[in-house]
Design a protein around this motif. Structure first.
Motif, PDB file in Angstrom:
ATOM      1  N   THR A   1       1.638  -4.142 -35.578  1.00  0.00           N
ATOM      2  CA  THR A   1       3.083  -4.031 -35.771  1.00  0.00           C
ATOM      3  C   THR A   1       3.836  -5.001 -34.868  1.00  0.00           C
ATOM      4  N   GLU A   2       5.011  -5.396 -35.315  1.00  0.00           N
ATOM      5  CA  GLU A   2       5.861  -6.254 -34.481  1.00  0.00           C
ATOM      6  C   GLU A   2       6.472  -5.467 -33.322  1.00  0.00           C
ATOM      7  N   ASN A   3       6.304  -4.147 -33.323  1.00  0.00           N
ATOM      8  CA  ASN A   3       6.821  -3.297 -32.247  1.00  0.00           C
ATOM      9  C   ASN A   3       5.819  -3.108 -31.113  1.00  0.00           C
ATOM     10  N   ALA A   4       4.759  -3.903 -31.131  1.00  0.00           N
ATOM     11  CA  ALA A   4       3.770  -3.916 -30.048  1.00  0.00           C
ATOM     12  C   ALA A   4       3.316  -5.355 -29.854  1.00  0.00           C
ATOM     13  N   ASP A   5       2.889  -5.641 -28.648  1.00  0.00           N
ATOM     14  CA  ASP A   5       2.362  -6.968 -28.347  1.00  0.00           C
ATOM     15  C   ASP A   5       0.900  -6.864 -27.965  1.00  0.00           C
ATOM     16  N   ARG A   6       0.221  -7.933 -28.152  1.00  0.00           N
ATOM     17  CA  ARG A   6      -1.198  -8.066 -27.830  1.00  0.00           C
ATOM     18  C   ARG A   6      -1.321  -8.789 -26.499  1.00  0.00           C
ATOM     19  N   ILE A   7      -2.052  -8.182 -25.573  1.00  0.00           N
ATOM     20  CA  ILE A   7      -2.326  -8.827 -24.290  1.00  0.00           C
ATOM     21  C   ILE A   7      -3.812  -9.135 -24.255  1.00  0.00           C
ATOM     22  N   ILE A   8      -4.137 -10.385 -24.022  1.00  0.00           N
ATOM     23  CA  ILE A   8      -5.533 -10.803 -23.939  1.00  0.00           C
ATOM     24  C   ILE A   8      -5.927 -10.778 -22.467  1.00  0.00           C
ATOM     25  N   PRO A   9      -6.823  -9.869 -22.068  1.00  0.00           N
ATOM     26  CA  PRO A   9      -7.163  -9.733 -20.648  1.00  0.00           C
ATOM     27  C   PRO A   9      -8.091 -10.846 -20.141  1.00  0.00           C
ATOM     28  N   ILE A  10      -7.500 -11.966 -19.768  1.00  0.00           N
ATOM     29  CA  ILE A  10      -8.258 -13.086 -19.230  1.00  0.00           C
ATOM     30  C   ILE A  10      -8.467 -12.852 -17.737  1.00  0.00           C
ATOM     31  N   LYS A  11      -9.691 -12.919 -17.300  1.00  0.00           N
ATOM     32  CA  LYS A  11     -10.066 -12.710 -15.899  1.00  0.00           C
ATOM     33  C   LYS A  11      -9.683 -11.330 -15.378  1.00  0.00           C
ATOM     34  N   THR A  12      -9.543 -10.377 -16.292  1.00  0.00           N
ATOM     35  CA  THR A  12      -9.298  -8.996 -15.887  1.00  0.00           C
ATOM     36  C   THR A  12     -10.185  -8.075 -16.712  1.00  0.00           C
ATOM     37  N   ASN A  13     -10.515  -6.954 -16.111  1.00  0.00           N
ATOM     38  CA  ASN A  13     -11.257  -5.909 -16.797  1.00  0.00           C
ATOM     39  C   ASN A  13     -10.273  -5.165 -17.709  1.00  0.00           C
ATOM     40  N   GLN A  14     -10.628  -4.969 -18.962  1.00  0.00           N
ATOM     41  CA  GLN A  14      -9.735  -4.339 -19.938  1.00  0.00           C
ATOM     42  C   GLN A  14      -9.269  -2.952 -19.464  1.00  0.00           C
ATOM     43  N   ASP A  15     -10.192  -2.128 -18.985  1.00  0.00           N
ATOM     44  CA  ASP A  15      -9.820  -0.781 -18.551  1.00  0.00           C
ATOM     45  C   ASP A  15      -8.917  -0.820 -17.320  1.00  0.00           C
ATOM     46  N   TRP A  16      -9.196  -1.736 -16.400  1.00  0.00           N
ATOM     47  CA  TRP A  16      -8.338  -1.874 -15.226  1.00  0.00           C
ATOM     48  C   TRP A  16      -6.925  -2.264 -15.655  1.00  0.00           C
ATOM     49  N   LEU A  17      -6.814  -3.212 -16.584  1.00  0.00           N
ATOM     50  CA  LEU A  17      -5.510  -3.662 -17.053  1.00  0.00           C
ATOM     51  C   LEU A  17      -4.740  -2.505 -17.681  1.00  0.00           C
ATOM     52  N   ILE A  18      -5.411  -1.680 -18.455  1.00  0.00           N
ATOM     53  CA  ILE A  18      -4.754  -0.518 -19.071  1.00  0.00           C
ATOM     54  C   ILE A  18      -4.265   0.438 -17.989  1.00  0.00           C
ATOM     55  N   HIS A  19      -5.109   0.719 -16.988  1.00  0.00           N
ATOM     56  CA  HIS A  19      -4.697   1.627 -15.908  1.00  0.00           C
ATOM     57  C   HIS A  19      -3.513   1.067 -15.125  1.00  0.00           C
ATOM     58  N   ILE A  20      -3.544  -0.207 -14.790  1.00  0.00           N
ATOM     59  CA  ILE A  20      -2.454  -0.786 -13.995  1.00  0.00           C
ATOM     60  C   ILE A  20      -1.163  -0.850 -14.806  1.00  0.00           C
ATOM     61  N   LEU A  21      -1.255  -1.184 -16.104  1.00  0.00           N
ATOM     62  CA  LEU A  21      -0.056  -1.222 -16.940  1.00  0.00           C
ATOM     63  C   LEU A  21       0.525   0.174 -17.147  1.00  0.00           C
ATOM     64  N   SER A  22      -0.315   1.198 -17.068  1.00  0.00           N
ATOM     65  CA  SER A  22       0.136   2.586 -17.226  1.00  0.00           C
ATOM     66  C   SER A  22       0.675   3.172 -15.928  1.00  0.00           C
ATOM     67  N   SER A  23       0.454   2.479 -14.826  1.00  0.00           N
ATOM     68  CA  SER A  23       0.855   3.008 -13.516  1.00  0.00           C
ATOM     69  C   SER A  23       2.375   3.084 -13.388  1.00  0.00           C
ATOM     70  N   ASN A  24       2.835   3.966 -12.505  1.00  0.00           N
ATOM     71  CA  ASN A  24       4.274   4.102 -12.267  1.00  0.00           C
ATOM     72  C   ASN A  24       4.897   2.794 -11.784  1.00  0.00           C
ATOM     73  N   ILE A  25       4.179   2.043 -10.983  1.00  0.00           N
ATOM     74  CA  ILE A  25       4.714   0.785 -10.459  1.00  0.00           C
ATOM     75  C   ILE A  25       5.071  -0.169 -11.598  1.00  0.00           C
ATOM     76  N   ILE A  26       4.176  -0.342 -12.546  1.00  0.00           N
ATOM     77  CA  ILE A  26       4.428  -1.260 -13.661  1.00  0.00           C
ATOM     78  C   ILE A  26       5.389  -0.633 -14.671  1.00  0.00           C
ATOM     79  N   GLN A  27       5.244   0.661 -14.937  1.00  0.00           N
ATOM     80  CA  GLN A  27       6.151   1.317 -15.881  1.00  0.00           C
ATOM     81  C   GLN A  27       7.600   1.268 -15.382  1.00  0.00           C
ATOM     82  N   ASN A  28       7.811   1.371 -14.072  1.00  0.00           N
ATOM     83  CA  ASN A  28       9.166   1.237 -13.524  1.00  0.00           C
ATOM     84  C   ASN A  28       9.703  -0.174 -13.729  1.00  0.00           C
ATOM     85  N   GLN A  29       8.846  -1.181 -13.565  1.00  0.00           N
ATOM     86  CA  GLN A  29       9.269  -2.564 -13.833  1.00  0.00           C
ATOM     87  C   GLN A  29       9.651  -2.720 -15.302  1.00  0.00           C
TER      88      GLN A  29
END
Length: 153
Positions: free
Chosen positions: A75-103
């Protein structure tokens, strides 16, 4: 604008924000892109190695694509992030964190339908430890998460 969708499986899966649940994609009510529309949106895909982030309506939900939906239309209401040099699960956890969600909340445009532009996603201040450390963090999170759920209950 959403393409006209059909419920019949013609092989052109269309993943909507409403399908994105619990860090994955619920496959019980998938819709499909009709053959006549598919050529015009066939470039808008997401792969199982990617991470999705919702950018309209419900903003900031993140997750991964199940293997059976690899290469589906997004959908155009979501974007695709390609995890280059990052672990996919780590990226999901960090993006879900309060620090990033507040940003994310600070970057949402306040119009008739709030949106999060891709240019603003690129401005998120995301810490990126070495890959081995990312894997250790994910392992520890997954070890402790069940205890967090029990405490929450």
């Amino acid at each position: 604008m959403y393409p006209r969708l059909i419920p019949n499986n013609n092989g052109h899966i269309y993943i909507r924000v409403s399908d994105m649940k619990n860090g994955s994609v619920c496959t019980s009510n998938l819709q499909y892109v009709p053959e006549d529309i598919y050529p015009s949106i066939s470039r808008y895909i997401i792969n199982k190695e990617d991470v999705y982030i919702t950018v309209a309506g419900t903003i900031g939900k993140v997750g991964k694509i199940p293997a059976e939906l690899d290469g589906a239309n997004l959908t155009e209401n979501a974007d695709r992030i390609i995890p280059i040099k990052t672990n996919q699960d780590w990226l999901i956890h960090i993006l879900s964190s309060n620090i990033i969600q507040n940003q994310i909340q600070e970057y949402i445009t306040k119009v008739s339908q709030p949106k999060l532009a891709i240019l603003r996603i690129q401005k998120l201040m995301i810490p990126v430890p070495p890959l081995a450390e990312q894997k250790r963090i994910v392992k520890k999170i997954e070890e402790l998460l069940p205890y967090c759920y029990k405490l929450k209950e």
